[in-house]
Scaffold this active site. Structure first.
Site, PDB file in Angstrom:
ATOM      1  N   LYS A 241      34.513 -35.360 -47.392  1.00 60.24           N
ATOM      2  CA  LYS A 241      33.868 -34.220 -48.061  1.00 60.24           C
ATOM      3  C   LYS A 241      34.855 -33.057 -48.187  1.00 60.24           C
ATOM      4  O   LYS A 241      35.918 -33.067 -47.549  1.00 60.24           O
ATOM      5  CB  LYS A 241      32.637 -33.789 -47.263  1.00 60.24           C
ATOM      6  CG  LYS A 241      32.956 -33.276 -45.854  1.00 60.24           C
ATOM      7  CD  LYS A 241      31.689 -33.050 -45.028  1.00 60.24           C
ATOM      8  CE  LYS A 241      32.031 -32.620 -43.614  1.00 60.24           C
ATOM      9  NZ  LYS A 241      30.833 -32.592 -42.753  1.00 60.24           N
TER      10      LYS A 241
ATOM     11  N   ARG B 236      19.013 -28.559 -37.806  1.00 58.13           N
ATOM     12  CA  ARG B 236      19.496 -28.198 -39.136  1.00 58.13           C
ATOM     13  C   ARG B 236      18.684 -28.927 -40.202  1.00 58.13           C
ATOM     14  O   ARG B 236      17.702 -28.390 -40.663  1.00 58.13           O
ATOM     15  CB  ARG B 236      21.005 -28.515 -39.225  1.00 58.13           C
ATOM     16  CG  ARG B 236      21.685 -27.958 -40.436  1.00 58.13           C
ATOM     17  CD  ARG B 236      23.190 -28.141 -40.392  1.00 58.13           C
ATOM     18  NE  ARG B 236      23.612 -29.542 -40.379  1.00 58.13           N
ATOM     19  CZ  ARG B 236      24.882 -29.945 -40.347  1.00 58.13           C
ATOM     20  NH1 ARG B 236      25.854 -29.046 -40.320  1.00 58.13           N
ATOM     21  NH2 ARG B 236      25.202 -31.222 -40.341  1.00 58.13           N
TER      22      ARG B 236
ATOM     23  N   HIS C  64      22.951 -36.396 -36.107  1.00 56.96           N
ATOM     24  CA  HIS C  64      24.197 -35.629 -36.006  1.00 56.96           C
ATOM     25  C   HIS C  64      24.157 -34.811 -34.718  1.00 56.96           C
ATOM     26  O   HIS C  64      23.147 -34.196 -34.399  1.00 56.96           O
ATOM     27  CB  HIS C  64      24.325 -34.720 -37.238  1.00 56.96           C
ATOM     28  CG  HIS C  64      25.689 -34.126 -37.423  1.00 56.96           C
ATOM     29  ND1 HIS C  64      26.822 -34.896 -37.568  1.00 56.96           N
ATOM     30  CD2 HIS C  64      26.094 -32.841 -37.512  1.00 56.96           C
ATOM     31  CE1 HIS C  64      27.875 -34.100 -37.738  1.00 56.96           C
ATOM     32  NE2 HIS C  64      27.463 -32.845 -37.697  1.00 56.96           N
TER      33      HIS C  64
ATOM     34  N   ARG D  45      31.555 -41.777 -37.861  1.00 55.67           N
ATOM     35  CA  ARG D  45      31.831 -40.902 -39.011  1.00 55.67           C
ATOM     36  C   ARG D  45      32.900 -39.858 -38.695  1.00 55.67           C
ATOM     37  O   ARG D  45      32.611 -38.661 -38.699  1.00 55.67           O
ATOM     38  CB  ARG D  45      30.549 -40.156 -39.416  1.00 55.67           C
ATOM     39  CG  ARG D  45      29.325 -41.013 -39.692  1.00 55.67           C
ATOM     40  CD  ARG D  45      28.220 -40.174 -40.323  1.00 55.67           C
ATOM     41  NE  ARG D  45      27.850 -39.008 -39.526  1.00 55.67           N
ATOM     42  CZ  ARG D  45      26.807 -38.954 -38.690  1.00 55.67           C
ATOM     43  NH1 ARG D  45      26.016 -40.005 -38.554  1.00 55.67           N
ATOM     44  NH2 ARG D  45      26.557 -37.865 -38.021  1.00 55.67           N
TER      45      ARG D  45
ATOM     46  N   TYR E 145      51.483  -3.447 -48.253  1.00 54.03           N
ATOM     47  CA  TYR E 145      50.370  -2.495 -48.338  1.00 54.03           C
ATOM     48  C   TYR E 145      50.111  -1.824 -46.992  1.00 54.03           C
ATOM     49  O   TYR E 145      50.079  -2.491 -45.955  1.00 54.03           O
ATOM     50  CB  TYR E 145      49.078  -3.220 -48.745  1.00 54.03           C
ATOM     51  CG  TYR E 145      49.082  -3.721 -50.166  1.00 54.03           C
ATOM     52  CD1 TYR E 145      49.138  -2.840 -51.239  1.00 54.03           C
ATOM     53  CD2 TYR E 145      49.005  -5.082 -50.427  1.00 54.03           C
ATOM     54  CE1 TYR E 145      49.124  -3.321 -52.543  1.00 54.03           C
ATOM     55  CE2 TYR E 145      48.985  -5.564 -51.726  1.00 54.03           C
ATOM     56  CZ  TYR E 145      49.051  -4.679 -52.786  1.00 54.03           C
ATOM     57  OH  TYR E 145      49.032  -5.148 -54.061  1.00 54.03           O
TER      58      TYR E 145
ATOM     59  N   CYS F 238      49.556 -10.287 -48.681  1.00 56.47           N
ATOM     60  CA  CYS F 238      49.064  -9.880 -49.997  1.00 56.47           C
ATOM     61  C   CYS F 238      48.344 -11.054 -50.658  1.00 56.47           C
ATOM     62  O   CYS F 238      48.295 -12.142 -50.106  1.00 56.47           O
ATOM     63  CB  CYS F 238      50.215  -9.429 -50.887  1.00 56.47           C
ATOM     64  SG  CYS F 238      51.243  -8.150 -50.143  1.00 56.47           S
TER      65      CYS F 238
ATOM     66  N   ASP G  32      49.336 -12.681 -53.258  1.00 52.99           N
ATOM     67  CA  ASP G  32      50.271 -13.682 -53.756  1.00 52.99           C
ATOM     68  C   ASP G  32      51.622 -13.714 -53.034  1.00 52.99           C
ATOM     69  O   ASP G  32      52.488 -14.495 -53.401  1.00 52.99           O
ATOM     70  CB  ASP G  32      50.553 -13.432 -55.247  1.00 52.99           C
ATOM     71  CG  ASP G  32      49.284 -13.124 -56.011  1.00 52.99           C
ATOM     72  OD1 ASP G  32      48.381 -13.977 -55.992  1.00 52.99           O
ATOM     73  OD2 ASP G  32      49.174 -12.022 -56.583  1.00 52.99           O
TER      74      ASP G  32
HETATM   75  C1  LIG Z   1      31.249 -33.394 -41.596  1.00 45.08           C
HETATM   76  C2  LIG Z   1      30.435 -34.443 -40.993  1.00 45.08           C
HETATM   77  C3  LIG Z   1      31.014 -35.399 -40.147  1.00 45.08           C
HETATM   78  C4  LIG Z   1      32.452 -35.353 -39.696  1.00 45.08           C
HETATM   79  O1  LIG Z   1      32.587 -34.428 -38.655  1.00 45.08           O
HETATM   80  P1  LIG Z   1      33.983 -34.170 -37.914  1.00 45.08           P
HETATM   81  O2  LIG Z   1      33.644 -33.208 -36.856  1.00 45.08           O
HETATM   82  O3  LIG Z   1      34.888 -33.593 -38.963  1.00 45.08           O
HETATM   83  O4  LIG Z   1      34.464 -35.471 -37.424  1.00 45.08           O
HETATM   84  C5  LIG Z   1      30.211 -36.425 -39.692  1.00 45.08           C
HETATM   85  N1  LIG Z   1      28.911 -36.493 -40.032  1.00 45.08           N
HETATM   86  C6  LIG Z   1      28.319 -35.581 -40.830  1.00 45.08           C
HETATM   87  C7  LIG Z   1      26.867 -35.710 -41.156  1.00 45.08           C
HETATM   88  C8  LIG Z   1      29.052 -34.513 -41.325  1.00 45.08           C
HETATM   89  O5  LIG Z   1      28.457 -33.606 -42.102  1.00 45.08           O
END
Ligand SMILES: *Cc1c(COP(=O)(O)O)cnc(C)c1O
Length: 379
Positions: free
Chosen positions: A41, A139, A168, A224, A268, A315, A317
């Site tokens: 992602k 969440r 998660h 994941r 700046y 800055c 750039d």
């Molecule tokens: C982003 C995400 C992950 C990966 O998490 P990391 O901490 O980068 O390994 C796994 N599962 C879900 C649902 C996520 O949104």
């Protein structure tokens, strides 16, 4: 698109061999029956979703996770045909695109299940989804009690095929296991409840990078990992547990080199005043490129094997470095602001600590204005 003229000399070098290395580290924590679902992602955490995904495919990964439908479509558009799971779910109106592109949404609520079912049946087909249980993240997803209530309805949705069950972790990056253990218990209870109702998803998964290194769940078929693939630690406690290599190296070359007399102000606000005759190297990169303005007067760059200090404000750039102590510095010399060069390293985690954030944000924020250059083999 390849430009017909040389771009300004600021780029992010992406070391795909380091990506392979980090993938193998993730695989070390997998049981024989577990697969890696690589999280790509946010443009693969700023590393470039398509090249990263292709490289992971060559390394044997065939499951990918993104946050949005658009991110999935980018992969499909590049000819990537493997299963893609969209963590952000299916928003109203996106149903037919999910079906058309064979992209799997994470199912977060009943309303979406009903919409997906209607569209799938209209097209006389089925859509594969992964069911998300909120086991304590607080969440998104079905709370276990909600799921119990909705189960009879879900069972009747012939257009929706539940092929995965997931959750998660909220606190897997902490060594203290209380919350994670409780989440696992809830997840397992939910899985048992579904099984009793005759819903037995083939894929089971809960672990992000942090979870994967600390939980030995037999039932998971997928893990994941995200951040660890890119060489970032899931948290400060993982330094000894993971041996990762940085994948992104942010580099910029000296555009101007000038000697400023004692008492000169730099950038700046004149927050830096030269206390000696100072040789200033100016680099064509700034906060618009994702180099954080909070590095004003405290950033570092690697040049000729030494770490040198950034002076003055960052800055939009430009940034400036004091190279007075490196008389060999020349216009065109390349500084490394993130990653490694000449045996020195500035980790995403180092920059994150300075910014009081996490390496995820450091990587993601490197702007599209910075071209990514891919290296197939480590130097
Ligand atoms: C982003 C995400 C992950 C990966 O998490 P990391 O901490 O980068 O390994 C796994 N599962 C879900 C649902 C996520 O949104």
């Amino acid at each position: 698109m390849e430009k017909a003229y040389p771009p300004r000399p600021t780029w992010a070098e992406i070391d795909l061999a380091a990506l392979d290395h980090n993938l193998r580290q993730a695989e070390k924590f997998c049981l024989p029956h577990q697969r890696v679902l690589a999280v790509v992602k946010a443009d693969a955490y700023g590393h470039g979703a398509v090249p990263v995904t292709r490289r992971l495919q060559s390394a044997g990964v065939n499951d990918f996770g993104v946050a949005t439908l658009e991110e999935a479509l980018e992969l499909r558009g590049a000819g990537i045909d493997d299963p893609i799971l969209v963590f952000g779910g299916c928003h109203p109106g996106q149903e037919s695109m999910f079906l058309q592109q064979r992209v799997m949404p994470v199912l977060l609520d009943l309303e979406t299940a009903l919409r997906l079912d209607a569209e799938a049946r209209r097209q006389q087909t089925q859509i594969k989804v992964h069911l998300k249980v909120d086991s304590g993240m607080g969440r998104v997803g079905f709370l276990p009690a909600q799921l119990r209530e909705f189960l009879p309805t879900l069972q009747q949705l012939k257009g929706v095929q539940i092929v995965g069950l997931m959750s998660h972790f909220a606190c897997a990056d902490e060594l203290e296991k209380g919350v994670t253990t409780q989440q696992l218990e809830r997840f397992r209870a939910t899985r048992a409840m579904l099984r009793e109702a005759g819903i037995v998803p083939a894929d089971i998964h809960v672990s992000n990078s942090a979870g994967l290194t600390g939980w030995d769940g037999q039932e998971a078929t997928l893990v994941r990992p995200g951040i660890m693939l890119y060489g970032g630690l899931p948290g400060p406690d993982f330094t000894d547990r993971l041996e990762l290599k940085p994948v992104m190296h942010l580099r910029s070359c000296i555009a101007q080199l000038r000697k400023l007399p004692v008492g000169s102000g730099v950038s700046y606000g004149h927050n830096f005043i030269a206390a000696r005759e100072t040789t200033v190297a100016v680099l064509p990169i700034g906060y618009a490129d994702g180099y954080n303005r909070l590095f004003s007067n405290c950033g570092q760059g690697i040049l000729h094997g030494k770490k040198i200090p950034l002076i003055g404000r960052v800055c939009m750039d430009w940034i400036m470095f004091d190279v007075t102590d490196l008389p060999q510095a020349r216009v065109g010399d390349c500084l490394t602001l993130l990653g490694s060069a000449d045996g020195q390293t500035i980790l995403g985690d180092d920059l994150a600590a300075q910014l009081e954030t996490i390496s995820y944000e450091v990587f993601c924020r490197i702007d599209k204005r910075v071209p990514r250059r891919y290296r197939q083999d480590s130097a």
